[in-house]
Design an enzyme around this catalytic site. Structure first.
Site, PDB file in Angstrom:
ATOM      1  N   GLY A   1      -6.479 -33.803  30.000  1.00 45.60           N
ATOM      2  CA  GLY A   1      -7.343 -32.794  29.393  1.00 45.60           C
ATOM      3  C   GLY A   1      -8.530 -32.545  30.307  1.00 45.60           C
ATOM      4  O   GLY A   1      -8.879 -33.385  31.140  1.00 45.60           O
TER       5      GLY A   1
ATOM      6  N   GLY B   1      -3.502 -35.366  27.928  1.00 47.93           N
ATOM      7  CA  GLY B   1      -3.300 -34.035  27.337  1.00 47.93           C
ATOM      8  C   GLY B   1      -1.958 -33.424  27.735  1.00 47.93           C
ATOM      9  O   GLY B   1      -1.372 -32.643  26.977  1.00 47.93           O
TER      10      GLY B   1
ATOM     11  N   GLU C   1      -5.643 -43.282  28.783  1.00 48.19           N
ATOM     12  CA  GLU C   1      -6.970 -43.075  28.157  1.00 48.19           C
ATOM     13  C   GLU C   1      -7.829 -44.323  28.087  1.00 48.19           C
ATOM     14  O   GLU C   1      -9.057 -44.236  28.175  1.00 48.19           O
ATOM     15  CB  GLU C   1      -6.809 -42.514  26.738  1.00 48.19           C
ATOM     16  CG  GLU C   1      -6.389 -41.062  26.669  1.00 48.19           C
ATOM     17  CD  GLU C   1      -4.901 -40.855  26.836  1.00 48.19           C
ATOM     18  OE1 GLU C   1      -4.191 -41.856  27.093  1.00 48.19           O
ATOM     19  OE2 GLU C   1      -4.449 -39.716  26.718  1.00 48.19           O
TER      20      GLU C   1
ATOM     21  N   ASP D   1      -4.363 -40.580  22.750  1.00 48.40           N
ATOM     22  CA  ASP D   1      -4.445 -39.624  21.636  1.00 48.40           C
ATOM     23  C   ASP D   1      -3.416 -38.508  21.845  1.00 48.40           C
ATOM     24  O   ASP D   1      -2.347 -38.770  22.383  1.00 48.40           O
ATOM     25  CB  ASP D   1      -5.882 -39.108  21.470  1.00 48.40           C
ATOM     26  CG  ASP D   1      -6.340 -38.267  22.642  1.00 48.40           C
ATOM     27  OD1 ASP D   1      -5.811 -38.440  23.750  1.00 48.40           O
ATOM     28  OD2 ASP D   1      -7.224 -37.406  22.459  1.00 48.40           O
TER      29      ASP D   1
ATOM     30  N   THR E   1     -10.602   3.748   8.508  1.00 46.51           N
ATOM     31  CA  THR E   1      -9.557   4.748   8.741  1.00 46.51           C
ATOM     32  C   THR E   1     -10.172   5.830   9.621  1.00 46.51           C
ATOM     33  O   THR E   1     -11.153   6.471   9.221  1.00 46.51           O
ATOM     34  CB  THR E   1      -9.104   5.377   7.417  1.00 46.51           C
ATOM     35  OG1 THR E   1      -8.755   4.323   6.525  1.00 46.51           O
ATOM     36  CG2 THR E   1      -7.906   6.282   7.635  1.00 46.51           C
TER      37      THR E   1
ATOM     38  N   LYS F   1     -10.898  13.111   3.990  1.00 44.45           N
ATOM     39  CA  LYS F   1     -10.948  12.751   5.416  1.00 44.45           C
ATOM     40  C   LYS F   1      -9.568  12.315   5.906  1.00 44.45           C
ATOM     41  O   LYS F   1      -9.079  12.772   6.943  1.00 44.45           O
ATOM     42  CB  LYS F   1     -11.949  11.600   5.608  1.00 44.45           C
ATOM     43  CG  LYS F   1     -12.036  11.100   7.022  1.00 44.45           C
ATOM     44  CD  LYS F   1     -12.829   9.805   7.123  1.00 44.45           C
ATOM     45  CE  LYS F   1     -11.935   8.601   6.983  1.00 44.45           C
ATOM     46  NZ  LYS F   1     -12.594   7.340   7.210  1.00 44.45           N
TER      47      LYS F   1
HETATM   48  P1  NAD Z   1     -18.449   3.095   2.298  1.00 44.19           P
HETATM   49  O1  NAD Z   1     -19.092   4.396   2.526  1.00 44.19           O
HETATM   50  O2  NAD Z   1     -18.623   2.407   0.976  1.00 44.19           O
HETATM   51  O3  NAD Z   1     -18.874   2.056   3.445  1.00 44.19           O
HETATM   52  C1  NAD Z   1     -19.195   2.415   4.759  1.00 44.19           C
HETATM   53  C2  NAD Z   1     -20.432   1.637   5.132  1.00 44.19           C
HETATM   54  O4  NAD Z   1     -20.727   1.862   6.501  1.00 44.19           O
HETATM   55  C3  NAD Z   1     -21.665   2.089   4.368  1.00 44.19           C
HETATM   56  O5  NAD Z   1     -22.237   0.976   3.675  1.00 44.19           O
HETATM   57  C4  NAD Z   1     -22.608   2.637   5.434  1.00 44.19           C
HETATM   58  O6  NAD Z   1     -23.970   2.382   5.151  1.00 44.19           O
HETATM   59  C5  NAD Z   1     -22.132   1.873   6.643  1.00 44.19           C
HETATM   60  N1  NAD Z   1     -22.471   2.537   7.907  1.00 44.19           N
HETATM   61  C6  NAD Z   1     -22.396   3.847   8.231  1.00 44.19           C
HETATM   62  N2  NAD Z   1     -22.782   4.045   9.509  1.00 44.19           N
HETATM   63  C7  NAD Z   1     -23.086   2.820  10.016  1.00 44.19           C
HETATM   64  C8  NAD Z   1     -23.544   2.349  11.283  1.00 44.19           C
HETATM   65  N3  NAD Z   1     -23.753   3.180  12.293  1.00 44.19           N
HETATM   66  N4  NAD Z   1     -23.763   1.024  11.422  1.00 44.19           N
HETATM   67  C9  NAD Z   1     -23.569   0.176  10.397  1.00 44.19           C
HETATM   68  N5  NAD Z   1     -23.152   0.564   9.178  1.00 44.19           N
HETATM   69  C10 NAD Z   1     -22.900   1.859   8.988  1.00 44.19           C
HETATM   70  O7  NAD Z   1     -16.901   3.314   2.605  1.00 44.19           O
HETATM   71  P2  NAD Z   1     -15.693   2.345   2.221  1.00 44.19           P
HETATM   72  O8  NAD Z   1     -15.076   2.806   0.959  1.00 44.19           O
HETATM   73  O9  NAD Z   1     -16.125   0.941   2.357  1.00 44.19           O
HETATM   74  O10 NAD Z   1     -14.682   2.730   3.372  1.00 44.19           O
HETATM   75  C11 NAD Z   1     -14.854   2.277   4.690  1.00 44.19           C
HETATM   76  C12 NAD Z   1     -13.643   2.671   5.500  1.00 44.19           C
HETATM   77  O11 NAD Z   1     -12.469   2.158   4.866  1.00 44.19           O
HETATM   78  C13 NAD Z   1     -13.422   4.166   5.604  1.00 44.19           C
HETATM   79  O12 NAD Z   1     -12.972   4.460   6.892  1.00 44.19           O
HETATM   80  C14 NAD Z   1     -12.350   4.450   4.568  1.00 44.19           C
HETATM   81  O13 NAD Z   1     -11.585   5.574   4.868  1.00 44.19           O
HETATM   82  C15 NAD Z   1     -11.548   3.196   4.611  1.00 44.19           C
HETATM   83  N6  NAD Z   1     -10.845   2.840   3.367  1.00 44.19           N
HETATM   84  C16 NAD Z   1     -11.461   2.884   2.159  1.00 44.19           C
HETATM   85  C17 NAD Z   1     -10.747   2.540   1.015  1.00 44.19           C
HETATM   86  C18 NAD Z   1     -11.399   2.539  -0.329  1.00 44.19           C
HETATM   87  O14 NAD Z   1     -10.675   2.399  -1.336  1.00 44.19           O
HETATM   88  N7  NAD Z   1     -12.698   2.654  -0.417  1.00 44.19           N
HETATM   89  C19 NAD Z   1      -9.410   2.167   1.090  1.00 44.19           C
HETATM   90  C20 NAD Z   1      -8.820   2.107   2.352  1.00 44.19           C
HETATM   91  C21 NAD Z   1      -9.546   2.443   3.493  1.00 44.19           C
END
Ligand code: NAD
Length: 637
Positions: free
Chosen positions: A64, A113, A136, A144, A434, A584
């Site tokens: 090691g 090792g 060792e 070990d 997403t 979106k």
């Molecule tokens: P949300 O708006 O609740 O959370 C996003 C967070 O990011 C917010 O708290 C915001 O203040 C923060 N934020 C924005 N800009 C920032 C930065 N520059 N630095 C640090 N923090 C920042 O959204 P969510 O529902 O948590 O969704 C988040 C992601 O997940 C999205 O892309 C969404 O499409 C995806 N998603 C959401 C769900 C759902 O059911 N809510 C399901 C699957 C996927």
């Protein structure tokens, strides 16, 4: 990493140590890389066996890499060594228990090792140059890395002899003592390896193996059994001292060089372990009791100083006269309680950026599982168990993995610009938001250029899944980064599907959400129609949720309040998954469909409906299932 070459070659997963100048000494990072590789190949149907070998003439692996342990240990920091050993021993156990053949080619020196890496697999091959040892005790440690497991299973008292003299075994000895299985002349290794890679068939070993050379050790066994029959180190010493034979006198000389406490521990451990219920884990767990305490209370640091740092070869051992009190041994072998080796993956340091509806509970689950999580959100959110920091780069600094959970691709790109320069080389940027495929691929490229791993891993399962740790991750990126993030996926979700290269996770996600948008609209339409036809919502749910119209929208996220499992509909349509986020995702699907020239009329219609709902009506800020309210209010005209 330049010290180890991990790849697939035909039907084999291959691990080659590529540090011949350092006799292929195993570093902490190399141990982790081996573990990740074998974890990955365990369920990979294209890998039939694992082949481990090493470059250079002199050594498979001479031990090691203990320089860093010495540096930290002499500064009073014992945590680095403990972490190294804990993670290395887990890798040793995984090799011993591996469900596929593990074939190791042990040329030259295989020590310490190297034994942990090369001597626990199912098919251990030795050749003319092989020299295997557990040395060792010469640096104040016990054998070990599962060494006590092998030694306690060796014939008669051969284990005690090898363990406390640190004697080297040639090929025949290693097979006799149970450290190796087959002798294959080294001139044939290359062609045999090629055959293994092409066929993935280990049965060809039967043809390649030849009769091993005689074992000198086997010839000495009856004498060794008699000399090493004592209960403890002192008895063995006495027997050797009163015997004039060559073997006894040579052995005594060897014992005089080694650390008395380590030798006494070795004897005691082998005696305790020698039982029918012995497993490698039992042996490693006991070994860890020693390595956990050895820097602080044993001779390990002094041993390294004398042998490797100052090279004066005159260590100042404790109990230098050889009489080690029984209490000193039992104190070091006492169970460790909460610190016990549990074979769990170590805690990671995680930076989490974006602590909203999804990110908040995901970060909380990681913290609950014992990871060290620093979180940042522009909204200044506080999450239980997560250390809040002031900026994204502050969350990223020193982190093994940085997770982002942000609203969209342009925010992700902006965050990546600031965070990537703050990340340590080799760390992984794991984006779970997403976003559009282009943004995912651009960020992955930027991360790769900075020597980082990158994964796009959008999720499905909503806030319920985020809170309950039952999300599904759709992951794009390379195998290595996926293996690093895998334990985190297991905490935050129930499934992680590796969909291919960077961007493929987002591609899978937008296809899934196009289905979701369409089925949610269809479910809402059907409820509004059922209302007008005088069908109760309860009856509607009971029928559809168990008939061919069922879907996640109906069964798990029912848009009608008071019906089915609790969903945002029961909470005044507070998101949940906001309608604007669904819009979106639908737009991302149409953007991708446009670029790929795919015909998606239902997706297009769903996008138009959500656009109207969010931009012209009252959908903004409501959950995406509030689409039902829209249909309730409207007639056909
Ligand atoms: P949300 O708006 O609740 O959370 C996003 C967070 O990011 C917010 O708290 C915001 O203040 C923060 N934020 C924005 N800009 C920032 C930065 N520059 N630095 C640090 N923090 C920042 O959204 P969510 O529902 O948590 O969704 C988040 C992601 O997940 C999205 O892309 C969404 O499409 C995806 N998603 C959401 C769900 C759902 O059911 N809510 C399901 C699957 C996927």
């Amino acid at each position: 990493m330049t010290d180890i070459n991990i790849r697939k070659d035909g039907r084999a997963g291959r691990i080659t140590l590529t540090r011949p100048k350092a006799l292929n000494a195993l570093s902490y990072d190399m141990c982790l890389a081996v573990e990740r590789a074998i974890d990955r190949w365990r369920d990979d149907a294209s890998v039939d066996l694992v082949l481990i070998d090493a470059e250079g003439e002199k050594a498979f692996c001479a031990g090691g890499d203990i320089a860093e342990m010495y540096r930290t240990g002499t500064a009073g920091d014992f945590d680095y060594g403990r972490k190294f050993w804990r993670d290395e021993y887990r890798m040793n156990a995984k090799l011993a228990e591996y469900p596929k053949p593990v074939v190791s080619f042990l040329h030259g020196f295989t020590m310490g090792g190297g034994v942990g890496l090369g001597c626990h697999g199912s098919h251990r091959i030795v050749g003319e140059s092989s020299q295997i040892a557990m040395p060792e005790v010469g640096i104040g440690l016990i054998p070990d890395v599962g060494g006590t497991y092998l030694l306690s299973r060796a014939p008669g008292r051969i284990g005690e002899y090898l363990g406390i003299t640190a004697s080297r075994m040639a090929a025949g000895d290693a097979i006799f003592a149970g450290f190796a299985d087959s002798f294959v002349p080294e001139a044939q290794w290359q062609s045999f390896k090629e055959r293994l890679c092409t066929t993935g068939d280990i049965t060809s070993l039967e043809e390649a193996a030849t009769t091993p050379p005689d074992s000198a050790l086997a010839a000495q066994q009856s004498e060794i059994d008699a000399l090493f029959a004592g209960e403890g180190l002192q008895d063995i010493h006495n027997l050797l001292a009163t015997n004039d034979g060559d073997l006894a006198q040579k052995t005594l000389k060897a014992l005089n060089r080694n650390a008395p406490l380590a030798m006494a521990l070795t004897i005691e451990m082998l005696h305790r372990l020698r039982s029918p219920s012995l497993t490698i884990r039992k042996a490693l767990e006991m070994e860890y009791r020693v390595s956990h305490r050895i820097m602080e209370h044993g001779d390990f640091l002094e041993g390294i100083r004398a042998q490797i740092i100052d090279k004066d070869k005159s260590p100042k051992w404790q109990y230098a006269d050889g009489s080690v009190p029984a209490v000193a041994v039992s104190k070091i072998l006492m169970p460790l309680g909460a610190e016990k080796l549990d074979f769990k993956e170590s805690a990671m340091k995680i930076g989490f950026i974006g602590l909203g509806n999804m990110g908040g509970p995901m970060a909380a689950n990681l913290a609950k599982a014992g990871h060290e999580v620093s979180g940042f959100d522009v909204a200044g959110v506080e999450i239980d168990g997560v250390t809040s920091v002031e900026t994204g780069p502050a969350a990223a600094e020193g982190a093994d993995v940085v997770i982002t959970m942000l609203p969209n691709g342009s925010i992700l790109r902006a965050v990546a610009d600031t965070v990537i320069p703050a990340m340590k080389p080799g760390a992984v940027l794991l984006d779970c938001s997403t976003v559009d495929v282009d943004s995912a691929r651009a960020v992955a490229q930027q991360a790769k250029a900075a020597n980082l791993g990158a994964l796009d891993a959008p999720v499905s399962g909503g806030i319920g899944g985020a809170a309950g740790g039952t999300l599904t991750f759709m992951v794009g990126g390379n195998d290595e980064a996926f293996a690093i993030a895998k334990p985190l996926f297991d905490i935050m979700g129930q499934k992680a599907v590796h969909c291919g290269e960077a961007g493929n996770g987002q591609a899978a996600k937008i296809c899934n959400n196009m289905v979701l948008g369409v089925t949610m609209i269809a479910t809402c339409e059907a409820f509004a129609l059922a209302d007008k036809l005088g069908l109760s919502r309860e009856a509607m749910f009971d029928v559809v949720s168990t008939s061919s119209g069922y879907s996640w929208s109906m069964n798990a996220y029912c848009p009608a309040p008071g019906v089915g499992p609790t969903s945002p509909a029961d909470n005044g349509y507070l998101p949940g998954f906001a309608a604007e986020l669904m819009l979106k995702d639908l737009r991302l699907s149409q953007q991708a469909a446009e670029a790929a020239d795919a015909d998606t009329p239902m997706g297009e219609e769903a996008t138009a409906l959500y656009a109207r709902f969010v931009e012209d009506e009252d959908g903004l800020g409501q959950d995406f299932s509030a689409m039902l309210l829209r249909f309730e209010k409207r007639g056909r005209g």
